[in-house]
Design a protein around this motif. Structure first.
Motif, short mmCIF file in Angstrom:
data_model
loop_
_atom_site.label_atom_id
_atom_site.label_comp_id
_atom_site.label_asym_id
_atom_site.label_seq_id
_atom_site.Cartn_x
_atom_site.Cartn_y
_atom_site.Cartn_z
N PHE A 39 11.26 13.45 60.20
CA PHE A 39 12.55 13.31 59.58
C PHE A 39 12.36 13.42 58.07
CE2 PHE A 39 12.52 10.88 63.50
CZ PHE A 39 13.66 11.34 64.15
N ALA A 40 13.25 14.10 57.40
CA ALA A 40 13.11 14.32 55.97
C ALA A 40 14.35 13.85 55.22
CB ALA A 40 12.86 15.79 55.69
N ALA A 41 14.12 13.32 54.04
CA ALA A 41 15.22 12.90 53.18
C ALA A 41 16.12 14.10 52.90
CB ALA A 41 14.68 12.32 51.88
N GLY A 42 17.41 13.85 52.87
CA GLY A 42 18.36 14.91 52.60
C GLY A 42 18.81 15.68 53.82
N LYS A 43 18.19 15.42 54.96
CA LYS A 43 18.59 16.07 56.20
C LYS A 43 19.24 15.03 57.10
CE LYS A 43 15.31 19.72 55.91
NZ LYS A 43 14.68 20.78 56.63
N PRO A 44 20.40 15.31 57.65
CA PRO A 44 21.10 14.31 58.46
C PRO A 44 20.32 13.94 59.72
CG PRO A 44 22.35 16.38 58.34
CD PRO A 44 21.10 16.57 57.55
N THR A 45 20.38 12.65 60.05
CA THR A 45 19.80 12.16 61.32
C THR A 45 20.60 10.97 61.78
OG1 THR A 45 17.84 11.37 62.47
CG2 THR A 45 18.09 10.66 60.20
N ASP A 46 20.72 10.84 63.07
CA ASP A 46 21.35 9.65 63.63
C ASP A 46 20.32 8.77 64.32
OD1 ASP A 46 20.85 11.26 65.81
OD2 ASP A 46 22.87 11.16 66.62
N ASP A 47 19.03 9.05 64.08
CA ASP A 47 17.97 8.25 64.67
C ASP A 47 18.08 6.81 64.16
OD1 ASP A 47 15.17 8.42 66.16
OD2 ASP A 47 14.98 7.10 64.42
N PRO A 48 18.07 5.82 65.05
CA PRO A 48 18.29 4.43 64.65
C PRO A 48 17.18 3.82 63.80
CG PRO A 48 17.69 4.53 66.96
CD PRO A 48 17.89 5.95 66.49
N ILE A 49 16.01 4.41 63.78
CA ILE A 49 14.93 3.91 62.91
C ILE A 49 14.84 4.77 61.66
CG2 ILE A 49 12.47 3.49 62.67
CD1 ILE A 49 12.33 2.89 65.60
N ALA A 50 14.83 6.07 61.82
CA ALA A 50 14.63 6.97 60.67
C ALA A 50 15.77 6.89 59.66
CB ALA A 50 14.46 8.40 61.15
N ALA A 51 16.99 6.79 60.11
CA ALA A 51 18.13 6.80 59.19
C ALA A 51 18.06 5.70 58.14
CB ALA A 51 19.45 6.75 59.97
N PRO A 52 17.87 4.42 58.54
CA PRO A 52 17.81 3.39 57.49
C PRO A 52 16.56 3.50 56.62
CG PRO A 52 17.48 2.39 59.66
CD PRO A 52 17.87 3.83 59.88
N LEU A 53 15.47 4.01 57.17
CA LEU A 53 14.25 4.17 56.37
C LEU A 53 14.44 5.28 55.34
CD1 LEU A 53 11.54 3.75 59.13
CD2 LEU A 53 12.16 2.10 57.35
N LEU A 54 15.08 6.37 55.72
CA LEU A 54 15.33 7.45 54.78
C LEU A 54 16.34 7.07 53.70
CD1 LEU A 54 15.31 10.45 57.24
CD2 LEU A 54 13.67 10.04 55.40
N ALA A 55 17.13 6.05 53.96
CA ALA A 55 18.10 5.58 52.97
C ALA A 55 17.45 4.75 51.86
CB ALA A 55 19.19 4.77 53.66
N ILE A 56 16.20 4.37 52.04
CA ILE A 56 15.49 3.58 51.03
C ILE A 56 15.14 4.50 49.87
CG2 ILE A 56 13.40 2.24 50.54
CD1 ILE A 56 13.37 1.51 53.57
N PRO A 57 15.52 4.11 48.65
CA PRO A 57 15.19 4.95 47.49
C PRO A 57 13.69 5.23 47.40
CG PRO A 57 16.73 3.22 46.86
CD PRO A 57 16.28 2.92 48.27
N GLY A 58 13.35 6.49 47.22
CA GLY A 58 11.96 6.88 47.07
C GLY A 58 11.31 7.40 48.33
N VAL A 59 11.86 7.08 49.50
CA VAL A 59 11.28 7.56 50.76
C VAL A 59 11.66 9.03 50.94
CG1 VAL A 59 11.31 7.32 53.28
CG2 VAL A 59 11.24 5.29 51.84
N THR A 60 10.66 9.86 51.21
CA THR A 60 10.90 11.29 51.36
C THR A 60 10.81 11.78 52.80
OG1 THR A 60 8.58 11.79 50.91
CG2 THR A 60 10.10 11.81 49.03
N SER A 61 10.04 11.05 53.63
CA SER A 61 9.97 11.45 55.03
C SER A 61 9.54 10.28 55.90
CB SER A 61 9.00 12.62 55.23
OG SER A 61 7.68 12.23 54.96
N VAL A 62 9.86 10.42 57.18
CA VAL A 62 9.50 9.42 58.19
C VAL A 62 8.87 10.17 59.35
CG1 VAL A 62 10.37 7.68 59.79
CG2 VAL A 62 11.42 7.91 57.54
N PHE A 63 7.69 9.72 59.76
CA PHE A 63 7.01 10.28 60.93
C PHE A 63 6.83 9.13 61.91
CE2 PHE A 63 3.11 11.00 63.34
CZ PHE A 63 3.43 12.20 63.96
N MET A 64 7.19 9.36 63.17
CA MET A 64 7.10 8.30 64.17
C MET A 64 6.40 8.80 65.42
SD MET A 64 10.80 6.44 63.96
CE MET A 64 11.74 7.90 64.35
#
Length: 75
Positions: free
Chosen positions: A1-26
């Motif tokens: 998951f990458a910042a700036g790209k929409p996601t409805d994933d229940p874990i990735a979405a709030p993590l990507l909303a954190i300032p400075g986070v650019t990506s989430v890998f799970m």
């Protein structure tokens, strides 16, 4: 998951909303965050811990997560 790209994933979405986070890998048993070079882990980690704790506390069964355990900081 990458910042700036929409996601409805229940874990990735709030993590990507954190300032400075650019990506989430799970995977099945861990979450990895990447940050921009100007961001500081000491600001990201408490927010990320809170977000993942909330999912485990309130949504783990609803989202199909059976492996919620303690979270740790950057390695």
């Amino acid at each position: 998951f990458a910042a700036g790209k929409p996601t409805d994933d229940p874990i990735a979405a709030p993590l990507l909303a954190i300032p400075g986070v650019t990506s989430v890998f799970m995977s099945a048993d861990f979450v990895t965050l990447s940050k921009n070079p100007d961001a500081h882990w000491d600001e990201i980690v408490p927010e990320a811990t809170g977000a993942t704790t909330e999912v485990c506390r309130h949504g783990s069964r609803a989202f199909g997560f059976d492996r919620c355990s303690s979270t740790t900081g950057p390695s």
